[in-house]
Design a protein around this motif. Sequence first.
Motif, PDB file in Angstrom:
ATOM      1  N   ARG A 157     -72.882 -73.322  -5.001  1.00  0.00           N
ATOM      2  CA  ARG A 157     -72.803 -74.519  -4.159  1.00  0.00           C
ATOM      3  C   ARG A 157     -72.750 -75.779  -5.018  1.00  0.00           C
ATOM      4  N   LYS A 158     -73.596 -75.806  -6.053  1.00  0.00           N
ATOM      5  CA  LYS A 158     -73.647 -76.970  -6.935  1.00  0.00           C
ATOM      6  C   LYS A 158     -72.312 -77.156  -7.658  1.00  0.00           C
ATOM      7  N   GLU A 159     -71.733 -76.067  -8.150  1.00  0.00           N
ATOM      8  CA  GLU A 159     -70.442 -76.145  -8.836  1.00  0.00           C
ATOM      9  C   GLU A 159     -69.332 -76.558  -7.875  1.00  0.00           C
ATOM     10  N   LEU A 160     -69.363 -76.048  -6.657  1.00  0.00           N
ATOM     11  CA  LEU A 160     -68.358 -76.428  -5.663  1.00  0.00           C
ATOM     12  C   LEU A 160     -68.508 -77.901  -5.281  1.00  0.00           C
ATOM     13  N   LYS A 161     -69.738 -78.343  -5.144  1.00  0.00           N
ATOM     14  CA  LYS A 161     -69.980 -79.746  -4.814  1.00  0.00           C
ATOM     15  C   LYS A 161     -69.420 -80.644  -5.913  1.00  0.00           C
ATOM     16  N   HIS A 162     -69.633 -80.247  -7.155  1.00  0.00           N
ATOM     17  CA  HIS A 162     -69.113 -81.035  -8.280  1.00  0.00           C
ATOM     18  C   HIS A 162     -67.582 -80.988  -8.301  1.00  0.00           C
ATOM     19  N   ALA A 163     -66.999 -79.815  -8.096  1.00  0.00           N
ATOM     20  CA  ALA A 163     -65.545 -79.663  -8.135  1.00  0.00           C
ATOM     21  C   ALA A 163     -64.862 -80.402  -6.989  1.00  0.00           C
ATOM     22  N   LEU A 164     -65.570 -80.528  -5.867  1.00  0.00           N
ATOM     23  CA  LEU A 164     -64.984 -81.154  -4.681  1.00  0.00           C
ATOM     24  C   LEU A 164     -65.571 -82.533  -4.394  1.00  0.00           C
ATOM     25  N   LYS A 165     -66.133 -83.175  -5.422  1.00  0.00           N
ATOM     26  CA  LYS A 165     -66.808 -84.460  -5.208  1.00  0.00           C
ATOM     27  C   LYS A 165     -65.861 -85.546  -4.711  1.00  0.00           C
ATOM     28  N   VAL A 166     -64.564 -85.362  -4.906  1.00  0.00           N
ATOM     29  CA  VAL A 166     -63.597 -86.341  -4.416  1.00  0.00           C
ATOM     30  C   VAL A 166     -63.640 -86.436  -2.881  1.00  0.00           C
ATOM     31  N   TYR A 167     -64.090 -85.376  -2.225  1.00  0.00           N
ATOM     32  CA  TYR A 167     -64.169 -85.354  -0.761  1.00  0.00           C
ATOM     33  C   TYR A 167     -65.512 -85.815  -0.224  1.00  0.00           C
ATOM     34  N   ASN A 168     -66.436 -86.166  -1.085  1.00  0.00           N
ATOM     35  CA  ASN A 168     -67.770 -86.581  -0.664  1.00  0.00           C
ATOM     36  C   ASN A 168     -67.687 -87.953  -0.014  1.00  0.00           C
ATOM     37  N   ARG A 169     -68.143 -88.016   1.244  1.00  0.00           N
ATOM     38  CA  ARG A 169     -68.160 -89.275   1.979  1.00  0.00           C
ATOM     39  C   ARG A 169     -69.577 -89.540   2.442  1.00  0.00           C
ATOM     40  N   ASP A 170     -70.100 -90.660   2.052  1.00  0.00           N
ATOM     41  CA  ASP A 170     -71.425 -91.063   2.524  1.00  0.00           C
ATOM     42  C   ASP A 170     -71.256 -91.917   3.746  1.00  0.00           C
ATOM     43  N   ILE A 171     -71.930 -91.532   4.818  1.00  0.00           N
ATOM     44  CA  ILE A 171     -71.834 -92.267   6.092  1.00  0.00           C
ATOM     45  C   ILE A 171     -72.910 -93.323   6.145  1.00  0.00           C
TER      46      ILE A 171
END
Length: 171
Positions: A157-171
């Motif tokens: 999960r941590k590696e996926l979160k890092h790899a996909l951080k471009v999609y991270n949106r803070d509301i």
Amino acid sequence: MTAIEFNNLVQNVVLSLRPVAMNLTRDADDAKDLVQETMLKALTNRDKFKSGTNLKAWLYTIMRNTFINNYNKITKRSSNIDSSEYLQYLNTDESYITQNKGTATFVMNDINKAIANLSEEHRTPFMMYYIGYKYLEIAEKLDIPIGTVKNRIHIARKELKHALKVYNRDI
């Protein structure tokens, strides 16, 4: 009610959902997933919420129904699943996920690439958990301790979160 107002109201209630989710699932990770799925459903269906009604009750109803639906799916699944059937999907390059058009295709391609880039020891338990196996079932199928399963899924999960951080949106 605007989307921002609705989001603010939901954010104020989200903390009260966690203990109820924990009470339903009896598992911290499953409780977090349940709250997250509830929030996703609430935000996507905000047009169905009637202003002036009890938001907390509406969210509890969504959570309860989500839990019941997930429970029914899991209990209907045969407990004697052949793991070789699952492993054939791991060893192929084809995607078995229906692709949407436009942006969703790019997102799914990025997610699939990120999952494919995980090491085998992290990808296998993560994918098994993703399709519905419980930690104990994964530990038994892979013949490893349950703590190792939890650790590998956490790292994935941590590696996926890092790899996909471009999609991270803070509301």
